[in-house]
Design an enzyme around this catalytic site. Structure first.
Site, PDB file in Angstrom:
ATOM      1  N   HIS A  54       0.810  -1.231   0.000  1.00 56.32           N
ATOM      2  CA  HIS A  54       0.000   0.000   0.000  1.00 56.32           C
ATOM      3  C   HIS A  54       0.843   1.281   0.000  1.00 56.32           C
ATOM      4  O   HIS A  54       0.711   2.107  -0.913  1.00 56.32           O
ATOM      5  CB  HIS A  54      -1.002  -0.051   1.159  1.00 56.32           C
ATOM      6  CG  HIS A  54      -1.591   1.267   1.534  1.00 56.32           C
ATOM      7  ND1 HIS A  54      -2.394   1.990   0.671  1.00 56.32           N
ATOM      8  CD2 HIS A  54      -1.464   2.021   2.664  1.00 56.32           C
ATOM      9  CE1 HIS A  54      -2.755   3.120   1.275  1.00 56.32           C
ATOM     10  NE2 HIS A  54      -2.201   3.164   2.471  1.00 56.32           N
ATOM     11  N   GLU A  82       0.856   4.826  12.671  1.00 54.29           N
ATOM     12  CA  GLU A  82      -0.506   4.354  12.951  1.00 54.29           C
ATOM     13  C   GLU A  82      -0.590   2.829  13.002  1.00 54.29           C
ATOM     14  O   GLU A  82      -1.247   2.265  13.877  1.00 54.29           O
ATOM     15  CB  GLU A  82      -1.441   4.888  11.862  1.00 54.29           C
ATOM     16  CG  GLU A  82      -2.903   4.746  12.200  1.00 54.29           C
ATOM     17  CD  GLU A  82      -3.770   5.465  11.163  1.00 54.29           C
ATOM     18  OE1 GLU A  82      -3.477   6.634  10.856  1.00 54.29           O
ATOM     19  OE2 GLU A  82      -4.721   4.841  10.656  1.00 54.29           O
ATOM     20  N   ASP A  83       0.071   2.156  12.086  1.00 54.95           N
ATOM     21  CA  ASP A  83      -0.079   0.697  12.000  1.00 54.95           C
ATOM     22  C   ASP A  83       1.221  -0.078  12.196  1.00 54.95           C
ATOM     23  O   ASP A  83       1.192  -1.299  12.255  1.00 54.95           O
ATOM     24  CB  ASP A  83      -0.645   0.309  10.614  1.00 54.95           C
ATOM     25  CG  ASP A  83      -2.013   0.922  10.364  1.00 54.95           C
ATOM     26  OD1 ASP A  83      -2.882   0.754  11.238  1.00 54.95           O
ATOM     27  OD2 ASP A  83      -2.201   1.576   9.323  1.00 54.95           O
ATOM     28  N   ASP A 268     -20.191  18.357 -24.275  1.00 54.58           N
ATOM     29  CA  ASP A 268     -18.778  18.050 -24.040  1.00 54.58           C
ATOM     30  C   ASP A 268     -18.583  16.623 -23.549  1.00 54.58           C
ATOM     31  O   ASP A 268     -17.640  16.326 -22.832  1.00 54.58           O
ATOM     32  CB  ASP A 268     -18.168  19.052 -23.052  1.00 54.58           C
ATOM     33  CG  ASP A 268     -18.799  18.960 -21.677  1.00 54.58           C
ATOM     34  OD1 ASP A 268     -19.903  18.363 -21.556  1.00 54.58           O
ATOM     35  OD2 ASP A 268     -18.201  19.476 -20.718  1.00 54.58           O
TER      36      ASP A 268
HETATM   37 MN    MN Z   1      -2.524   4.478   4.246  1.00 56.67          MN
END
Ligand code: MN
Length: 496
Positions: A54, A82-83, A268
């Site tokens: 990721h 955070e992780d 358009d």
């Molecule tokens: Mn992320």
């Protein structure tokens, strides 16, 4: 898993190659990559892929948008606090204050400190990002790349969560990309959110629109060949393409009252885009197009080169009668303007970065305007973050004032102001200067005196008629002003 790891190493090598920086930057990026791998270990994403894929894929997005090494490093590290069990101090000592700040700016506020709901965590986390934005705008790019990759892989999450994230994306992050002039990212985010938020409408629109895209493409292809030949005859170096309107924007337009779901009224759905080298070539190309195809009266020409949109967008748009009398939109801009229209503030950042590394102005110029890095709406966001302690009021200000649909209005000497839809001359006065509100006597729109509660439209020229002496604002104004700045300023003076 070993195969997957090998594949990711290859992708990281690709990132190094596409970023194309010197040995110092390469070493730093490699160090960040190793750090992120250690920190995320064998953790998997909901999709079953290794977590580390990721940040890597998000970092590749930033690299494609043209961002600098520090931002890319921060993206590789963005989930390590955070992780991944890392601390801010770890990041400061390993990668420096700047990268650590960027990571901190996108790290979720801990649940434990807040009593509230998921919504509260979202607002507080957003507030934190705004604080970092005031010092370093690059935090927004870190967040947008993170969100784009999350949206690309959203199907792996439970349906409820998909909907919540898609709604946040549509209400906050796509408008944020729009305000930064990042047209491509905005379109991607909107289409992904559309798909998850309104799956049935999305599938139906793909089916329904297919014949119209196809027919419009065939039509514009014919015009393209004719225009290409004419440009060549005049020795104007150019590239002519068809661009398809993205689905969400098509859906919104179909829902407008005057369109009433009639595909034929959308001129358009496929527009022609002419890219040229220099600004004078844009006007020459416009002349060539109008000599071949008559412009449509009243729908007219918009010259966003002479008068750029407040988010920096520059291009000439004209609507012409194509073969068979069918109306087609043609957009004309330089290659440089095109890059900026797709990547917006990120492109400006890349420009400033290249300049600081000593790339000469000659290579960089090509019709470039200096970006105003102190964007007014960023200043507003920061001011509200300080003034509005109530989460709900803050979120409302963010959604409505900073990120809502805008109208562009002009002062009598041609300065552009962008105001939320529904704004009045009083909102305009406070947007020009908070002091001007204390001198409002009346207002003119397009040369005519109007009531102060008149709703402004895009393109209006607004003039505030000033009183000689300063006076208190009228309490009645609170009933029709829509901007947070006007409302707060009026209440502040009246409550004194
Ligand atoms: Mn992320």
């Amino acid at each position: 898993m070993e195969n997957e790891r090998l594949e990711l190493e290859k992708e990281f090598q690709h990132l190094l190659e596409t970023h194309n920086a010197g040995p110092v930057d390469r070493a730093l990026m490699t160090k960040a990559w190793e750090f992120a791998k250690l920190s995320h270990g064998d953790t998997l994403r909901k999709s079953g892929e290794l977590y580390i894929s990721h940040p890597l894929k998000a970092a590749q997005l930033l690299c494609d948008w043209g961002l600098d090494t520090t931002t890319i490093i921060a993206e590789l590290l963005h989930d390590t606090i955070e992780d991944g069990g890392a601390t801010r101090e770890d990041l400061v000592s390993e990668f420096g204050e700047e990268a650590a700040n960027l990571v901190d700016g996108v790290t979720k506020v801990s649940n434990l400190r807040l009593k509230g709901s998921t919504d509260n965590v979202f607002v507080e986390t957003f507030r934190k990002m705004v604080l970092v934005m005031a010092k370093d705008l690059r935090v927004v790019f870190v967040k947008l790349a993170d969100r784009t990759h999350n949206m690309q892989t959203l199907s792996a999450l439970p349906p409820e969560k998909q909907k919540r994230i898609a709604r946040e994306t549509l209400e906050i992050f796509a408008p944020l990309a729009e305000r930064l002039g990042m047209g491509l990212v905005k379109a991607q985010l909107e289409d992904l959110a559309f798909k998850h938020l309104y799956p049935e409408e999305y599938t139906k629109l793909i089916e329904d629109s297919k014949p119209f895209y196809k027919e419009a493409t065939a039509h514009t292809d014919k015009m393209r060949t004719t225009i290409e030949k004419a440009l060549e005859a005049e020795k104007i170096h150019s590239e002519v393409n068809g661009r398809q309107k993205h689905l969400y924007s098509l859906w919104r337009k179909l829902s407008r009252k005057e369109i009433d779901r009639d595909f034929e009224k959308i001129h358009d759905i496929v527009a022609l885009r002419i890219l040229v080298d220099k600004v004078p070539d844009c006007y020459a190309a416009l002349g060539i197009v109008h000599a071949l195809y008559k412009p449509v009266p009243n729908l007219g020409i918009s010259d966003f080169i002479a008068q750029p949109k407040p988010n920096g967008y520059r291009s000439i748009h004209t609507k012409v009668f194509g073969p068979g009398g069918r109306i087609v939109e043609v957009q004309i801009r330089t290659f440089q303007m095109h890059a900026e229209a797709e990547n917006g503030a990120a492109a400006h950042w890349a420009y400033a970065d290249a300049k600081s590394k000593g790339v000469s102005d000659k290579i960089l110029e090509g019709g470039h305007v200096q970006v105003d890095t102190k964007l007014t709406w960023v200043k507003e966001l920061v001011a509200w973050q300080n003034q509005l302690t109530d989460s709900e009021e803050f979120l409302k200000a963010v959604k409505f004032d900073a990120l809502s649909e805008r109208n562009f209005v002009f002062s009598p000497n041609g300065d552009v102001y962008d105001l939320p839809v529904g704004s009045t001359p009083v909102d305009f006065a406070y947007a020009v200067h908070t002091n001007l509100g204390s001198y409002i006597q009346g207002a003119k729109v397009n040369g005519k005196i109007v009531p102060l509660n008149k709703t402004l439209k895009s393109g209006d020229v607004v003039e505030i008629l000033k009183s000689k002496n300063i006076h208190e604002p009228n309490r009645d104004w609170l009933r029709f002003v829509v901007t947070t700045t006007a409302r707060r300023q009026i209440s502040k003076i009246l409550n004194k």
